[in-house]
Design a protein around this motif. Structure first.
Motif, PDB file in Angstrom:
ATOM      1  N   LEU A   1     -11.525  -0.035  -4.833  1.00 54.47           N
ATOM      2  CA  LEU A   1     -11.342   1.301  -5.413  1.00 54.47           C
ATOM      3  C   LEU A   1      -9.899   1.504  -5.859  1.00 54.47           C
ATOM      4  N   GLY A   2      -8.952   1.035  -5.051  1.00 55.89           N
ATOM      5  CA  GLY A   2      -7.541   1.170  -5.400  1.00 55.89           C
ATOM      6  C   GLY A   2      -6.890   2.375  -4.746  1.00 55.89           C
ATOM      7  N   ASP A   3      -5.570   2.460  -4.907  1.00 60.05           N
ATOM      8  CA  ASP A   3      -4.767   3.509  -4.280  1.00 60.05           C
ATOM      9  C   ASP A   3      -4.052   4.339  -5.333  1.00 60.05           C
ATOM     10  N   MET A   4      -3.736   5.571  -4.939  1.00 57.72           N
ATOM     11  CA  MET A   4      -2.922   6.465  -5.753  1.00 57.72           C
ATOM     12  C   MET A   4      -1.556   6.611  -5.110  1.00 57.72           C
ATOM     13  N   TYR A   5      -0.552   6.972  -5.924  1.00 59.55           N
ATOM     14  CA  TYR A   5       0.748   7.331  -5.367  1.00 59.55           C
ATOM     15  C   TYR A   5       0.600   8.637  -4.578  1.00 59.55           C
ATOM     16  N   PRO A   6       1.485   8.873  -3.578  1.00 64.44           N
ATOM     17  CA  PRO A   6       1.388  10.124  -2.801  1.00 64.44           C
ATOM     18  C   PRO A   6       1.325  11.358  -3.691  1.00 64.44           C
ATOM     19  N   ASP A   7       2.113  11.367  -4.765  1.00 60.78           N
ATOM     20  CA  ASP A   7       2.007  12.414  -5.781  1.00 60.78           C
ATOM     21  C   ASP A   7       1.041  11.906  -6.838  1.00 60.78           C
ATOM     22  N   VAL A   8      -0.202  12.398  -6.787  1.00 61.94           N
ATOM     23  CA  VAL A   8      -1.251  11.836  -7.643  1.00 61.94           C
ATOM     24  C   VAL A   8      -0.956  12.006  -9.131  1.00 61.94           C
ATOM     25  N   THR A   9      -0.047  12.913  -9.465  1.00 60.74           N
ATOM     26  CA  THR A   9       0.295  13.086 -10.885  1.00 60.74           C
ATOM     27  C   THR A   9       1.033  11.859 -11.423  1.00 60.74           C
TER      28      THR A   9
END
Length: 707
Positions: free
Chosen positions: A182-190
């Motif tokens: 699925l993968g990861d997002m940065y802590p700030d999803v923007t």
């Protein structure tokens, strides 16, 4: 001079002087406004209008093939208090309602008592803090809305002081399951995605920013939309949550037993190439296993004996051998251009003279390398061309960051020693990611048609499919039908009669090949710091009509190593559980003509009970239950001949009756009403700690006893 002219000139001069003074005053004032008072007037303007405010869209969801939510964007909040806002009026209101506020906060956040909230709020009031954190952790949208209903908190932030800081967080309801796929997002999803499907399809998931401006009209601020934000589309993956869970549990159990370095388990649908499970587990410093990298697509490995299938297929296709072609493997040791090639049982005296089928059954290094060296030793490029003809080295371009492609290099691409060909034929001196090896075996199962592995099947918007991804064919025919028939027969015997027996099943037939390879440490060789091994099994099931292909690879830091026993047994557990998941039997075969079987039906969501009863052709009123996208709660009354489903009403502010329900339905219903659920036992609910029909308070804990 004409009489009176002097007076006119004086008056004119005076007027011009006054106008000049006014002009100088205006210019001076403008200069003061533009420079000295610039920030003041800018702040005033900002209170009335703010241009080009970016509005971030909601990121699309990632959904499993069976319709389950695997990744979604959900708002979270931290709540604060401005004790100076609202002046004395607010302060008086706060103290008058403090007990009520603290009780309400305790109901929403039961981990802190009303007394603790009171002490905490009074501390902030004494400090006269303007940004005082009321609760240490981030809270959900539902919890935030409940807090906003409390006295004083329900006022505007300028009058009451209660305000929030919003975070748009990416949540995975199934935790770490398929996390690396699925993968990861940065802590700030923007800031976007880091890897996996999140990154590959980032432009589709993230949507488009909108623009608004904020303007004050009649003492109220209005957000005026200049360009509306466009929410992201949903991605429907090929991952099956149940299969992913089956594969992960089977693999991790074995990894723990072996104290392995890492392990991979991939399951593919033979006909479509849809990847149903992709497990990538690496041992961490704490001894537990986590999904850290997408090893299946990024790790280049020497495949070992699983590569022998490709070597034998090249020789079969070139008509140099047949399955009954005989090779004298002697005592299990043969000199290959100055280096000894050994079979695993050389210390037992080897296998002697055996045919190709038996060579594959016992995974004879001597047998395979002798065949390839004999027929291709004078022209190694012909062997390399045969491999490439089967597209085993063709880049698949799956779209993942860090994706690797096979390295099968012949005399045209590198220095090729006399020993290179025999060792390459048994899976050394080649580097292949696990998913490429699986894709090759999948093509054998798919009657020679090689399809591209697929992780995403469709893009959806508002529940409607707007784009589907068809199956892509990499190679319409990797070999002739004759070669295909021969290798399919050989692979089936490898499991039924050879070293891969642990990968088999009593319920259905399995075809495949084991692999056991020493792991190269690069320039340090194969034995630097001790020998580690890559054990694997790659195959498909059922052999007669293959539905799924699967590969299991495990790196262990020590011997003894056995691809059949250590990887094949994991394959067997995965295959049997997947097979059981799709095993359907006619109920009629389990009863005689005089039997009347009405199963016990649990209370709960009547849609599911209705579906099961109709598909089993059991006499019931299930057809009266309407199709709905939301649960229809009710109970079942069963006799020896009939199952009656009855709808029940669940009052919004009352504790529902969940007795007779299974854990899944009971937990779903209670949590949807804001209760926290604890379970004790298994089966169906026989007791609930909060009486049905009593008034509920969100955040309360209810204990369910099951039996």
């Amino acid at each position: 001079m004409v009489p009176g002219q002097k007076n006119i000139i004086l008056r004119y001069t005076l007027i011009m002087f006054i106008m000049a003074l006014l002009a100088i005053a205006i210019i001076a004032k403008a200069a003061i406004i533009m420079f000295a008072e610039r920030q003041y007037w800018k702040d005033v303007a900002d209170r009335f209008i703010k241009e080009n405010v970016i509005v971030h869209p909601t990121r699309g969801n990632i959904i499993s093939a069976d319709g389950k939510l695997m990744a979604s964007s959900l708002p979270e909040y931290k709540i604060y208090m401005d004790f100076k806002a609202g002046g004395e009026t607010k302060d008086t209101m706060l103290m008058n309602h403090l007990t009520e506020i603290c009780e309400g906060l305790h109901q929403i956040f039961p981990d802190k008592s009303a007394k603790e909230f009171r002490q905490h709020i009074l501390k902030g009031r004494r400090q006269k803090s303007r940004n005082y954190l009321l609760y240490p952790r981030r809270i959900s949208y539902i919890e935030y809305k409940e807090a906003k209903k409390l006295p004083v908190f329900n006022l505007s932030k300028f009058k009451g002081g209660f305000h929030e800081l919003a975070f748009n967080q990416r949540k995975k309801p199934f935790g770490s399951l398929a996390a690396r796929t699925l993968g990861d997002m940065y802590p700030d999803v923007t800031l976007g995605a880091k890897n996996g499907i999140e990154l590959t399809y980032d432009s589709i998931l993230k949507g488009q920013d909108g623009i608004t401006h904020r303007q004050k009209v009649m003492n109220k601020y209005l957000n005026i939309i200049d360009k509306p934000a466009v929410d992201g589309c949903d991605i429907i993956t090929t991952i099956d949550v149940d299969m992913q869970d089956i594969a992960e549990k089977a693999l991790v159990d074995q990894l723990k037993n072996l104290e392995a370095v890492f392990g991979v388990a991939i399951v593919m649908d033979v006909a479509t190439g849809e990847v149903k499970a992709n497990v990538n587990m690496t041992r961490a410093g704490d001894g537990n296993y986590y999904e850290m990298r997408n090893i299946a697509v990024s790790n280049l490995m020497e495949p070992g004996s699983t590569f022998k299938t490709a070597s034998i297929m090249v020789a079969l296709e070139d008509k140099f051998i047949t399955p009954d072609y005989m090779v004298d493997t002697g005592n299990g040791v043969v000199n290959m251009h100055g280096s000894n090639m050994k079979d695993w049982n050389w210390y037992k005296g080897g296998y002697g003279k055996i045919d190709v089928t038996r060579i594959m059954e016992v995974s004879s290094n001597v047998g395979v390398s002798s065949i390839i060296d004999k027929f291709y030793g004078d022209n190694p490029q012909k062997f390399i061309d045969g491999l490439k003809r089967m597209s085993i080295d063709k880049p698949l371009n799956l779209g993942f960051v860090g994706e690797a492609s096979p390295r099968i290099l012949g005399p045209k691409e590198r220095y090729f020693a006399k020993t290179s060909l025999p060792w390459m034929s048994i899976g050394y001196e080649t580097m292949i990611p696990p998913i490429y090896m699986l894709n090759f075996y999948n093509a054998i199962a798919n009657n020679g048609v090689m399809v591209k592995p697929k992780f995403v099947k469709a893009i959806a918007k508002d529940g409607e499919i707007i784009q589907e991804f068809p199956t892509e064919i990499v190679n319409p025919k990797i070999c002739s039908d004759t070669t295909l028939t021969m290798i399919q027969g050989i692979l089936r015997k490898v499991v039924s009669q050879g070293l891969a027996k642990p990968a088999g099943s009593k319920q259905f037939s399995v075809s495949g090949k084991t692999g056991t390879a020493q792991v190269s440490q690069g320039k340090a060789g194969y034995k630097a710091g001790g020998v580690s091994y890559l054990v694997s099994f790659c195959g498909y099931f059922p052999s007669e009509a293959p539905k799924y292909s699967c590969m299991v690879s495990i790196q262990i830091p020590h011997g003894p190593a056995s691809g059949g026993l250590q990887a094949g047994s994991v394959f067997s557990r995965i295959a049997e559980r997947i097979y059981a998941k799709h095993l359907y039997q006619d109920l009629a075969s389990a009863k005689d003509s005089t039997s009347i079987i009405i199963p016990e039906v649990k209370n709960g969501d009547l849609r599911e009970a209705s579906y099961v009863l109709q598909n089993l052709n059991i006499q019931s009123n299930s057809s009266s239950i309407p199709k709905s996208s939301t649960p229809i709660w009710g109970k079942a009354n069963c006799t020896t001949t009939y199952a009656e489903l009855k709808r029940t009403n669940t009052e919004k502010n009352l504790v529902p009756n969940v007795r007779g329900m299974g854990a899944k339905d009971a937990v779903y219903l209670l949590e949807s009403k804001g209760l926290r659920v604890r379970l004790s036992g298994t089966g169906k609910v026989i007791r609930q700690s909060l009486n049905a029909g009593s008034y509920l308070h969100k955040g309360q804990t209810i204990t369910l006893t099951l039996n």
